[in-house]
Design a protein around this motif. Structure first.
Motif, PDB file in Angstrom:
ATOM      1  N   GLU A 287       0.822  -1.221   0.000  1.00 25.97           N
ATOM      2  CA  GLU A 287       0.000   0.000   0.000  1.00 25.97           C
ATOM      3  C   GLU A 287       0.855   1.270   0.000  1.00 25.97           C
ATOM      4  N   LEU A 309      -6.129   4.566  -3.544  1.00 22.64           N
ATOM      5  CA  LEU A 309      -5.803   3.140  -3.521  1.00 22.64           C
ATOM      6  C   LEU A 309      -7.012   2.401  -4.075  1.00 22.64           C
ATOM      7  N   ARG A 312      -6.656  -2.458  -2.444  1.00 24.30           N
ATOM      8  CA  ARG A 312      -5.927  -2.456  -1.179  1.00 24.30           C
ATOM      9  C   ARG A 312      -5.430  -3.853  -0.828  1.00 24.30           C
ATOM     10  N   SER A 322      -0.995  -3.952  -4.216  1.00 19.66           N
ATOM     11  CA  SER A 322      -1.919  -2.822  -4.091  1.00 19.66           C
ATOM     12  C   SER A 322      -1.765  -1.953  -5.335  1.00 19.66           C
TER      13      SER A 322
END
Length: 326
Positions: A287, A309, A312, A322
């Motif tokens: 992430e 994002l 995730r 991610s």
């Protein structure tokens, strides 16, 4: 978060079927009875399993605010025969999620937007397909009104592809040696797409490769649309990562543990793993790495808190992926 709201027991069963579909595609969701339903203001969308009239009378006024920012609203009948997007159909994803649910449930997506019923792709939908900046409201209205009458010139970067046949029905497609898209007289800059990757030591290349492939599949992103890969520097020499990046003809960006931890200070929405912290001294890799990758490609001209994002921490057999966009 996508909220699924039901009234009856039959509706509850359908809500959990819809929840399972969203879970497979890695979308966050919650399920509740209408008596417990509250609009909090930060939802991505709403799926109501009830009569359309109830939704229009009770909830639409509170939900709608800005065409370019509203969450989507979808109504599904209890027999899942009809999936009807009501609000934010293109920019918010109402049509996308309606077609997704229709395909999985065996129902019919009832699309009423002018471009869709005329088998065309509006500039707002085009910006979502190619992950571009959001067009201005006035440009959406003007361009979409125009394409209903005649084709408009569309210029794509030379290495991009037409991914929807309706585009040929809407635009005169050209290619140019630029990294932005031109629709008529409107320039839309691309948003950078970076895959953050993490893995256990010694992960096999095939495992990393197919996890990346599935991550792109569930977000409907073509491999040529990926601008880069990113990871923490201590994972930058992993053979599985290096060979996967090579197979995608991509570029790998690595970041220090300090840079990774700085992202956790800025964003409270990121998942923190005690296991990863114990072994690497950071809370996670994929992430924050994807966010840092976007910031680097944007040459610092974006706040890390503004990077979306869109996927995730997708986990699979010791690999995490991610996808950051911004």
């Amino acid at each position: 978060m996508i909220k699924i709201v039901y009234i009856t027991e039959r509706g509850r069963h359908l809500a959990y079927r819809i929840g399972a579909i969203l879970e497979y595609y890695r979308y966050l969701y919650s399920i509740c009875h209408i008596r417990d339903f509250q609009i909090e203001g930060d939802e991505r969308g709403f799926i109501f399993i009830m009569a359309l009239g109830i939704v229009v009378r009770k909830f639409i006024e509170e939900i709608k605010e800005d065409k370019t920012k509203d969450p989507f609203v979808i109504v599904v009948d209890e027999s899942n025969s009809y999936i009807i997007p009501l609000l934010s159909n293109h920019l918010g994803g109402g049509n996308y999620f309606s077609k997704l649910l229709a395909g999985e449930l065996g129902g019919r997506a009832v699309l009423t937007t002018g471009t869709d019923v005329n088998n065309k792709v509006g500039i707002d939908e085009l910006s979502q397909i190619y992950l571009l900046e959001i067009p201005k409201r006035e440009d959406i209205l003007r361009i979409n009104r125009g394409i209903l009458e005649e084709k408009v010139d569309l210029y794509l970067p030379y290495n991009w592809k037409v991914v929807d046949k309706r585009i040929y029905n809407t635009y005169n497609v050209h290619y140019h040696n630029r990294d932005y898209v031109v629709v008529g007289d409107v320039i839309l800059n691309k948003r950078y797409v970076v895959l953050g990757v993490g893995c256990r030591r010694g992960v096999k290349t095939w495992n990393m490769y197919w996890t990346v492939k599935k991550a792109l599949y569930i977000r409907d992103i073509e491999p040529w649309r990926v601008d880069g890969f990113a990871t923490v520097d201590i994972k930058g020499g992993e053979r599985g990562i290096l060979e996967t990046v090579k197979r995608f003809k991509g570029k790998l960006y690595t970041f220090s543990q300090e840079e990774i931890m700085d992202i956790y200070k800025l964003r409270e929405d990121l998942e923190k793993s005690p296991f990863v912290f114990k072994s690497l001294g950071i809370y996670g890799v994929s992430e924050p790495a994807s966010i840092l990758g976007v910031v680097k490609l944007r040459e610092g001209n974006i706040d890390p808190r503004d990077v979306d994002l869109i996927l995730r921490k997708f986990k699979n057999r010791g690999v995490t992926v991610s996808i950051g966009v911004g």
